[in-house]
Design an enzyme around this catalytic site. Structure first.
Site, mmCIF file in Angstrom:
data_model
loop_
_atom_site.group_PDB
_atom_site.id
_atom_site.type_symbol
_atom_site.label_atom_id
_atom_site.label_comp_id
_atom_site.label_asym_id
_atom_site.label_seq_id
_atom_site.Cartn_x
_atom_site.Cartn_y
_atom_site.Cartn_z
ATOM 1 N N CYS A 110 7.923 2.577 -9.768
ATOM 2 C CA CYS A 110 6.985 1.608 -10.356
ATOM 3 C C CYS A 110 6.519 2.007 -11.754
ATOM 4 C CB CYS A 110 5.773 1.450 -9.443
ATOM 5 S SG CYS A 110 6.219 1.002 -7.767
ATOM 6 N N HIS A 243 -0.308 -1.543 -13.015
ATOM 7 C CA HIS A 243 0.749 -1.872 -12.064
ATOM 8 C C HIS A 243 0.155 -2.741 -10.962
ATOM 9 C CE1 HIS A 243 3.896 -1.753 -9.225
ATOM 10 N NE2 HIS A 243 3.398 -0.796 -8.469
ATOM 11 N N ASN A 273 3.902 -6.845 -5.292
ATOM 12 C CA ASN A 273 4.266 -5.630 -6.037
ATOM 13 C C ASN A 273 5.749 -5.690 -6.384
ATOM 14 O OD1 ASN A 273 5.032 -3.058 -6.817
ATOM 15 N ND2 ASN A 273 3.837 -2.008 -5.243
HETATM 16 O O1 UT7 Z 1 3.827 0.748 -5.998
HETATM 17 C C1 UT7 Z 1 3.119 1.561 -5.127
HETATM 18 C C2 UT7 Z 1 3.441 1.131 -3.720
HETATM 19 N N1 UT7 Z 1 2.467 1.182 -2.703
HETATM 20 C C3 UT7 Z 1 1.161 0.833 -2.752
HETATM 21 O O2 UT7 Z 1 0.594 0.502 -3.746
HETATM 22 C C4 UT7 Z 1 0.408 0.830 -1.442
HETATM 23 C C5 UT7 Z 1 -1.018 1.324 -1.557
HETATM 24 N N2 UT7 Z 1 -1.729 1.124 -0.303
HETATM 25 C C6 UT7 Z 1 -2.210 -0.085 0.083
HETATM 26 O O3 UT7 Z 1 -2.105 -1.067 -0.660
HETATM 27 C C7 UT7 Z 1 -2.943 -0.186 1.409
HETATM 28 O O4 UT7 Z 1 -3.090 1.115 1.959
HETATM 29 C C8 UT7 Z 1 -2.218 -1.099 2.438
HETATM 30 C C9 UT7 Z 1 -2.338 -2.556 1.971
HETATM 31 C C10 UT7 Z 1 -0.758 -0.706 2.574
HETATM 32 C C11 UT7 Z 1 -2.876 -1.009 3.805
HETATM 33 O O5 UT7 Z 1 -4.238 -1.317 3.709
HETATM 34 P P1 UT7 Z 1 -5.324 -0.426 4.465
HETATM 35 O O6 UT7 Z 1 -6.617 -1.049 4.212
HETATM 36 O O7 UT7 Z 1 -5.095 0.984 3.979
HETATM 37 O O8 UT7 Z 1 -4.925 -0.649 5.964
HETATM 38 P P2 UT7 Z 1 -4.516 0.442 7.058
HETATM 39 O O9 UT7 Z 1 -3.171 1.009 6.743
HETATM 40 O O10 UT7 Z 1 -5.662 1.374 7.253
HETATM 41 O O11 UT7 Z 1 -4.392 -0.460 8.332
HETATM 42 C C12 UT7 Z 1 -5.538 -1.065 8.917
HETATM 43 C C13 UT7 Z 1 -5.099 -1.873 10.119
HETATM 44 C C14 UT7 Z 1 -4.199 -1.105 11.079
HETATM 45 O O12 UT7 Z 1 -4.541 -1.497 12.397
HETATM 46 P P3 UT7 Z 1 -5.476 -0.568 13.303
HETATM 47 O O13 UT7 Z 1 -4.755 0.745 13.419
HETATM 48 O O14 UT7 Z 1 -6.784 -0.465 12.581
HETATM 49 O O15 UT7 Z 1 -5.552 -1.335 14.574
HETATM 50 C C15 UT7 Z 1 -2.827 -1.595 10.770
HETATM 51 O O16 UT7 Z 1 -1.936 -1.527 11.847
HETATM 52 O O17 UT7 Z 1 -4.331 -3.002 9.687
HETATM 53 C C16 UT7 Z 1 -3.097 -3.016 10.415
HETATM 54 N N3 UT7 Z 1 -2.097 -3.622 9.548
HETATM 55 C C17 UT7 Z 1 -1.874 -4.953 9.494
HETATM 56 N N4 UT7 Z 1 -2.455 -5.971 10.131
HETATM 57 C C18 UT7 Z 1 -2.017 -7.211 9.848
HETATM 58 C C19 UT7 Z 1 -1.248 -2.998 8.691
HETATM 59 N N5 UT7 Z 1 -0.478 -3.915 8.058
HETATM 60 C C20 UT7 Z 1 -0.858 -5.123 8.556
HETATM 61 C C21 UT7 Z 1 -0.446 -6.448 8.288
HETATM 62 N N6 UT7 Z 1 -1.059 -7.457 8.950
HETATM 63 N N7 UT7 Z 1 0.512 -6.724 7.400
#
Ligand code: UT7
Length: 320
Positions: A110, A243, A273
């Site tokens: 990225c 980004h 992204n």
């Molecule tokens: O270019 C660089 C590339 N990467 C990035 O920029 C990613 C940076 N990170 C992020 O943007 C965030 O960490 C995410 C958007 C990936 C995730 O957001 P979060 O607020 O950190 O969520 P989390 O991983 O803590 O997940 C919270 C909950 C989980 O459920 P439980 O364990 O609390 O029951 C996940 O299983 O949300 C669940 N979850 C979803 N639910 C519905 C994860 N993905 C999804 C989804 N839809 N797509």
């Protein structure tokens, strides 16, 4: 001597994939995706190759810059998604647009666009080149597991290009790398054909929360470095182009920097992204919709796989 951006161009694939479309594929919802990421839809290549999309972006940038392909001294393409391992994506662009100059790819995920700008700046400063085409394009839909809701909702395909001339508009640029395959990677098919293991297709893997923390802290650090090294105050920066990964990353970094919301440009909602492509697409949109004015100061900051960061401050002074 650094560079001047003469013109910009960008193209995204035609096919749009909405959050509701995704909700029909994995266990997710429009509400979750919008509230956690700020993304509403993304573009997915179907029928268009990386070469098709890079060539269209390049021709638009050349037209905008009023530069013909035969004037180019170098083409650099920032990508991790080229159509082939070899030839490079840049060589294919060179051939298709009718340029005769050297061409090579840069792999910094990225952060690739800023890495490519830095490389171009070194060529221009040394006198080895006068006009350079920098393309930054990714098509991560090829590497995303479309059954994994943790990653598939985040990414889209897209990218753009800029034409650079010798000039003094780059006020400062900084790159970092700290090798780490744990937090974010796309595996290669490294298995030996003589080994006993079965080769299975592998996809992009990511620890989202770790990338999130890395991104916010590095954006803040890199912005402070730019301000200090370029002797420019935060108030003098007209627009910040981060980004486009997650609106919460953008907002968290902005709040820590104490800068006004109106300075942080975003098209994340429409494209998700797009990896190396995200900043050049945003830059081209702002150029073409008249947002950018001659003399304005822009901060461009990217972060991603590597882990890498790239940050630069530049004065906006295009050809027209
Ligand atoms: O270019 C660089 C590339 N990467 C990035 O920029 C990613 C940076 N990170 C992020 O943007 C965030 O960490 C995410 C958007 C990936 C995730 O957001 P979060 O607020 O950190 O969520 P989390 O991983 O803590 O997940 C919270 C909950 C989980 O459920 P439980 O364990 O609390 O029951 C996940 O299983 O949300 C669940 N979850 C979803 N639910 C519905 C994860 N993905 C999804 C989804 N839809 N797509």
């Amino acid at each position: 001597m650094s560079f001047r951006i003469l013109g910009t161009g960008s193209v995204v694939p035609d096919r749009s994939l909405s959050n509701n479309d995704l909700a029909g594929m994995v266990d997710t919802s429009d509400e979750w995706i919008v509230s956690r990421t700020g993304i509403s839809s993304r573009r997915i290549s179907s029928g268009e190759t990386m070469t098709d999309l890079c060539v269209k972006s390049s021709l638009l940038a050349l037209e905008n810059a009023e530069v013909s392909p035969d004037e180019l001294d170098l083409i650099i393409c920032a990508t991790i998604c080229g159509d082939y391992i070899t030839p490079s994506q840049a060589s294919l662009i060179q051939s298709e647009i009718g340029a005769t100059c050297p061409a090579f790819d840069v792999n910094a995920a990225c952060s690739g666009f800023i890495y490519a700008l830095d490389t171009a700046s070194a060529y221009l400063s040394s006198g080895k080149a006068s006009k350079i085409l920098v393309v930054a394009y990714d098509s991560l839909s090829k590497f995303v597991d479309w059954t994994d809701r943790n990653t598939c909702v985040l990414f889209g395909d897209g990218g753009g290009a800029v034409v650079l001339d010798k000039g003094d508009d780059l006020l400062g640029i900084n790159l970092t790398s700290e090798g780490n395959a744990e937090i974010l990677n796309i595996p290669c098919h490294n298995e030996s054909p003589f080994g006993s293991e079965t080769v299975t297709r592998q996809f992009l893997q990511m620890n989202g929360q770790e990338v999130f923390k890395f991104a916010v802290s590095r954006i803040v650090t890199e912005m402070k470095k730019l301000i200090q090294n370029c002797k420019v105050s935060a108030d003098e920066i007209d627009y910040v182009l981060l980004h486009q990964a997650n609106i919460r990353i953008i907002n968290a970094a902005r709040q820590r920097l104490g800068m006004p919301e109106g300075k942080f440009m975003s098209n994340l909602a429409r494209y998700g992204n797009t990896s190396a492509g995200s900043i050049p697409v945003l830059l081209d949109e702002l150029n073409r919709n008249g947002t950018l004015r001659k003399g304005q100061i822009l901060a461009l900051i990217a972060f991603g796989g590597g882990l890498t960061t790239g940050a630069c401050l530049l004065r906006w002074d295009p050809a027209k």
